[in-house]
Design an enzyme around this catalytic site. Structure first.
Site, PDB file in Angstrom:
ATOM      1  N   ASP A 340       5.922 -10.871  -9.045  1.00  0.00           N
ATOM      2  CA  ASP A 340       5.806 -10.332 -10.389  1.00  0.00           C
ATOM      3  C   ASP A 340       7.143  -9.869 -10.896  1.00  0.00           C
ATOM      4  O   ASP A 340       8.107  -9.777 -10.160  1.00  0.00           O
ATOM      5  CB  ASP A 340       4.774  -9.204 -10.442  1.00  0.00           C
ATOM      6  N   THR A 341       7.163  -9.499 -12.191  1.00  0.00           N
ATOM      7  CA  THR A 341       8.409  -9.435 -12.921  1.00  0.00           C
ATOM      8  C   THR A 341       8.152  -8.758 -14.256  1.00  0.00           C
ATOM      9  O   THR A 341       6.999  -8.584 -14.629  1.00  0.00           O
ATOM     10  CB  THR A 341       8.863 -10.900 -13.089  1.00  0.00           C
ATOM     11  N   VAL A 342       9.206  -8.388 -15.001  1.00  0.00           N
ATOM     12  CA  VAL A 342       9.032  -7.994 -16.403  1.00  0.00           C
ATOM     13  C   VAL A 342       9.896  -8.879 -17.277  1.00  0.00           C
ATOM     14  O   VAL A 342      10.995  -9.280 -16.901  1.00  0.00           O
ATOM     15  CB  VAL A 342       9.366  -6.510 -16.660  1.00  0.00           C
TER      16      VAL A 342
END
Length: 519
Positions: A340-342
């Site tokens: 996951d990441t932004v």
């Protein structure tokens, strides 16, 4: 026009500026900067810093970042903010790198990337831009619902970490307040002394000590030598738009290969049949990810035949494989699928656009927490291939293959859309679904982000709950191993610039806590 009887949200339409992020506080921080006269880059720095504080499972200054910046006049710059392995690393002695291993921590490049964006494109002083994030770290941020959900999913893993457990082993609920005084001090130091505060001196020494206590080979010299890299975006043309991605070591090449495969097809007709569309998207994903697995690596260590891979001729060679009515055999990847990441998009009143992405890789990264700096450290080094001689094989001073990919769409020499889709390996497939929905179906950014998602990876076709049962059954009949997704597939943000009307159209994925905001 969307169906207003459906429980969805509208895209926003504004004139002066739009910020789209996965967290309300980050969108607010970016908008405040735009209203104060800042540029899209200023808004991106402020918003990214807030995300690094208040979305700890996904983002942070202990990770890496990439960005693409497009000026209103069409001048484009891009930056690879990924870090390298330690110089003293010995691949033979280390063997396979676990996701919670100190060896998975390459030198974090996020701070360098953010400061490069500030140096090259910002108008406001750094301390002003980092002030919202610093206040949230010092006074506490309220945990948003998706952040709380992710946090609880990782509770057992965090409890096992000797460094992270004291800070993160807690039963958080939406609305709980989390205070991070050590991180606030780190933000103040960076605001005052820039990259030197992070990559030299007490902060770097503290991180090195934490990693070496866990068996890492990092040194202060590894941090002091770190520099990200300005890069020339790679691109292809799709439906009269130029689609730009960062070059390897990222996976943006896979997006362009897939778009080349779709460019000769009647996609509006394909979209009319959900089974045909899901099958086609799975097929092009298998073909493009096969090339990504083969070639995506640090270009300082290998020659990558991008000109051939991204050519129309190569797409013509692959396209006959799409005629199969059965699932194609995937090229298996040797790493776990869920990361996951932004991601955030910003456009200012002048038409400048920023596509920015930050990640600590798996949720809560390596689960290694440096208490002195208040930073969770990423585990991107676990992405190195275990195959000897592979272009992405582990080596000293090498950058691993990266899944995080900011995108930018241009038309007639001007930026028209910063866009990105979160979700680890899914990002390339997600960008293609988003772009096709927007450019082939005419959906707005919000509608395109809300569509049901499915992702063919490692021989499994994951489907969200919104994919109808009849579609699942038809895909299973084609030979797919269809599996319900355990969690929402990815996230995303985008802002479309309607130059003809002087309107900005923003969207933010409902799978996250954020929103698009503008004025």
């Amino acid at each position: 026009m969307r169906n207003f009887q459906q429980p969805t949200r509208s895209a926003i339409y504004c004139e002066n500026g739009v910020v789209a992020t996965s967290l309300p506080e980050a969108t607010t921080a970016g908008l405040e900067v735009l209203r104060a006269g800042g540029s899209a880059a200023d808004a991106a720095v402020a918003a990214a810093a807030v995300l690094a504080v208040a979305e700890p499972q996904n983002a942070g200054f202990g990770g890496d970042s990439f960005y693409i910046h497009a000026r209103a006049d069409g001048t484009v710059s891009a930056y690879n903010g990924s870090g390298r392995t330690p110089a003293a690393l010995d691949p033979e002695a280390i063997g396979e790198i676990g996701f919670d291993s100190a060896h998975a921590v390459t030198v974090p490049g996020a701070v360098d990337a953010l400061l490069q964006l500030h140096t090259d494109h910002c108008r406001l002083p750094l301390d002003r831009l980092l002030a919202p994030a610093t206040a949230l770290a010092e006074q506490g941020y309220l945990v948003q619902p998706r952040v709380a959900w992710d946090w609880q999913m990782e509770r057992e893993r965090l409890a096992r970490s000797p460094t992270a457990a004291p800070m993160y082993d807690r039963a958080v609920r939406p609305g709980d307040r989390v205070v991070q005084p050590a991180l606030a001090a780190t933000l103040r130091a960076i605001a005052a002394d820039g990259r030197r505060a992070f990559y030299e001196g007490a902060i770097a020494d503290g991180i090195v000590a934490t990693l070496r206590a866990l068996g890492g080979t990092h040194t202060a010299e590894d941090f002091a030598r770190h520099r990200g890299q300005a890069v020339e975006p790679i691109r292809t043309r799709y439906r009269d738009h130029d689609i730009l991605e960062c070059p390897p070591n990222g996976q943006g090449m896979a997006v362009l290969i897939m778009l080349n495969l779709l460019s000769a097809l009647d996609m509006p007709q394909v979209w009319r049949d959900p089974v045909a569309y899901a099958h086609l998207l799975a097929q092009v994903s298998v073909l493009a990810y096969r090339e990504r697995t083969r070639w995506a690596a640090d270009p300082d260590f290998t020659q990558i035949p991008l000109q051939r891979l991204l050519s129309a001729e190569y797409a013509d060679e692959l396209r006959p494989l799409l005629a199969s009515e059965h699932a194609l055999t995937p090229a298996l990847l040797d790493e776990t699928p869920h990361k996951d990441t932004v991601y955030l998009s910003c456009v200012d009143r002048d038409g400048n656009a920023v596509s920015f992405i930050n990640s600590i890789f798996t949720d809560f990264g390596s689960a290694i927490y440096d208490a002195r700096s208040g930073l969770l450290l990423h585990n991107r080094g676990a992405s190195f291939s275990r195959e000897p001689g592979h272009p992405n094989a582990l080596a000293p001073l090498k950058r691993p293959m990266h899944t995080i990919i900011p995108g930018m769409a241009m038309r007639d020499g001007r930026p028209v859309m910063p866009f990105g889709v979160m979700g680890g390996h899914y990002q390339a497939t997600g960008q293609v679904q988003f772009l096709s929905a927007l450019l082939d179906l005419g959906l707005d950014p919000q509608q395109a982000l809300e569509l049901p998602r499915h992702f063919c990876f490692r021989g499994v076709l994951e489907v969200e709950e919104t994919v109808p049962q009849r579609v699942r059954e038809a895909l299973a009949a084609k030979g797919y191993v269809v599996r319900p997704a355990k969690m929402p597939i990815g996230g995303g943000q985008a802002i479309y610039i309607d130059h003809a009307r002087g309107v900005l159209i923003g969207g933010s994925d409902p799978r996250k806590d954020g929103l698009a905001g503008g004025y």
